[in-house]
Design a protein around this motif. Sequence first.
Motif, short mmCIF file in Angstrom:
data_model
loop_
_atom_site.label_atom_id
_atom_site.label_comp_id
_atom_site.label_asym_id
_atom_site.label_seq_id
_atom_site.Cartn_x
_atom_site.Cartn_y
_atom_site.Cartn_z
N ASP A 254 0.85 -1.19 0.00
CA ASP A 254 0.00 0.00 0.00
C ASP A 254 0.88 1.24 0.00
O ASP A 254 2.11 1.16 0.15
CB ASP A 254 -0.94 0.00 1.21
CG ASP A 254 -0.19 -0.04 2.54
OD1 ASP A 254 0.45 0.97 2.88
OD2 ASP A 254 -0.26 -1.08 3.23
N ASN A 256 0.70 3.63 2.22
CA ASN A 256 0.73 4.19 3.58
C ASN A 256 -0.29 5.33 3.74
O ASN A 256 -0.03 6.32 4.43
CB ASN A 256 2.14 4.69 3.91
CG ASN A 256 2.36 4.90 5.41
OD1 ASN A 256 1.75 4.22 6.23
ND2 ASN A 256 3.22 5.85 5.76
N GLY A 257 -1.45 5.18 3.08
CA GLY A 257 -2.50 6.17 3.22
C GLY A 257 -2.42 7.33 2.25
O GLY A 257 -3.32 8.18 2.21
N HIS A 258 -1.35 7.41 1.45
CA HIS A 258 -1.20 8.52 0.51
C HIS A 258 -1.98 8.24 -0.77
O HIS A 258 -2.09 7.09 -1.21
CB HIS A 258 0.28 8.72 0.13
CG HIS A 258 1.15 9.07 1.29
ND1 HIS A 258 1.00 10.22 2.02
CD2 HIS A 258 2.22 8.42 1.84
CE1 HIS A 258 1.92 10.27 2.97
NE2 HIS A 258 2.67 9.18 2.89
N SER A 259 -2.50 9.29 -1.39
CA SER A 259 -3.03 9.16 -2.74
C SER A 259 -1.86 9.06 -3.71
O SER A 259 -0.72 9.38 -3.38
CB SER A 259 -3.88 10.37 -3.09
OG SER A 259 -3.07 11.54 -3.19
N THR A 262 -0.31 12.55 -4.17
CA THR A 262 0.52 12.96 -3.03
C THR A 262 1.82 12.19 -2.98
O THR A 262 2.89 12.75 -2.71
CB THR A 262 -0.26 12.76 -1.72
OG1 THR A 262 -1.47 13.52 -1.77
CG2 THR A 262 0.56 13.21 -0.52
N ARG A 339 4.38 -5.71 4.91
CA ARG A 339 3.92 -4.88 3.80
C ARG A 339 4.91 -4.87 2.65
O ARG A 339 4.60 -4.33 1.57
CB ARG A 339 3.68 -3.44 4.29
CG ARG A 339 2.53 -3.34 5.30
CD ARG A 339 2.47 -1.95 5.92
NE ARG A 339 2.36 -0.94 4.88
CZ ARG A 339 3.11 0.17 4.85
NH1 ARG A 339 4.02 0.40 5.78
NH2 ARG A 339 2.94 1.05 3.88
N GLU A 362 0.61 -2.49 -4.22
CA GLU A 362 0.26 -1.19 -4.78
C GLU A 362 1.36 -0.62 -5.67
O GLU A 362 1.10 0.02 -6.68
CB GLU A 362 -0.03 -0.20 -3.64
CG GLU A 362 -0.63 1.11 -4.08
CD GLU A 362 -2.13 1.03 -4.31
OE1 GLU A 362 -2.68 1.98 -4.89
OE2 GLU A 362 -2.73 0.02 -3.91
#
Length: 405
Positions: A254, A256-259, A262, A339, A362
């Motif tokens: 992933d 880490n929550g970033h688009s 970003t 991850r 991702e």
Amino acid sequence: MSKIIPFKAVRPTPDKVALVTCRNYDDYSPAELAAWLNFNPYSFLHVINPAYVHAQKITLDKRFKGVAHKYQDFKNEGIFIADEIASFFVYEIQTKVQTFTGIVAGTSIEDYKNNSIKKHEDTLQYRVELFKDYLHQTEFNTEPVLITYPDKAEINTWISKKKNEQPLYHFSTTNKEKHTLWKVDDLNELQWLEQQFENIPELYIADGHHRSASAELLYDQDCHLGNANLDYFMSFLIAESNVKIYEFNRIIRDLNGHSKETFLKLLSEHFIIKSKEQELWKPQGKFEFGMYLDGNFYALFYKLENNNSSLLENLDAQILYDKVLQPILGIEDLRNDERIEYIPGKQSILTLKELVDEGEFEVGFMLFPSDISEIKALADNNLIMPPKTTYIEPKFRSGLMVYEL
């Protein structure tokens, strides 16, 4: 000064060597492993993984004792024979793309302790302890440490002449490699080769840091027993120009929550980013990185902001960790974070692409492989590479020869 010794090997009989030897146990998928164990009674996999169906249901102590018993069965059945004369061996591995040739010998625990045999990778203590216990229980090792030495014209010439002699083994394997082994037991040749290595001040571990550390730990534990075989560990010594160094590429589950937007903006602080769209792009040199994200490839060119960086800070794998994996993606522990996973660089980048496209990961990063001079420079300065930086060939066949302890 580097000390090597000949040793009395235990080996498969020539008629069974192709059936006995195998790749590293971890290289087999469960289906492959089951097939080999079901249909090849001579495979060394039977020794290193006895009673494989129940392997998860027994203690490690019982499993190690099972390895020792199965190895003894192979000897009793005449599958293995023991040499009566201590020897060196010249071993050649011919793959589809390259030929590797080196010398199998015993290398000195004392040299390892005093750092005449240099390291560039860190070890995990639990793995070192585990393999030490394995060696203690089974009393044999069939996985030599891969060690490089500086190219020497005299040794190269001697190896070339030796390869014109009748080999001990010459066989092919199912992954389309050819393997040839020559035995060296002439006293004059043994002494000459020992003297050649005495003139080499330092050797470098290429692959097998845990195995060498375990051999040292076993020596520290059992040297009082007076077993001279513990003073050495089996190694495959190869000229540094003859090793093949691949990178390990990274895939991350992933952002880490970033688009995506970003994430690319954060990357641009330290990298010049060029979209390669559908081009299967790989790094062409140091300080270049490939990236696959959201169906497109990208070229990342590192901005050299600090020309005074240390050797380690200039290592591509370290740069990726320091500038991307840790600060942006939040990956602290490269060994244990679930991850992140690693793909040897010898595999096609299509493998990386497919894993990301399937949705489990991702983003993927491709690195440019380190070279031997970079590895040696780090080792000379007692610096440790990040985990999974190099994938180094050749890989030795398990069961080809056994060093008894």
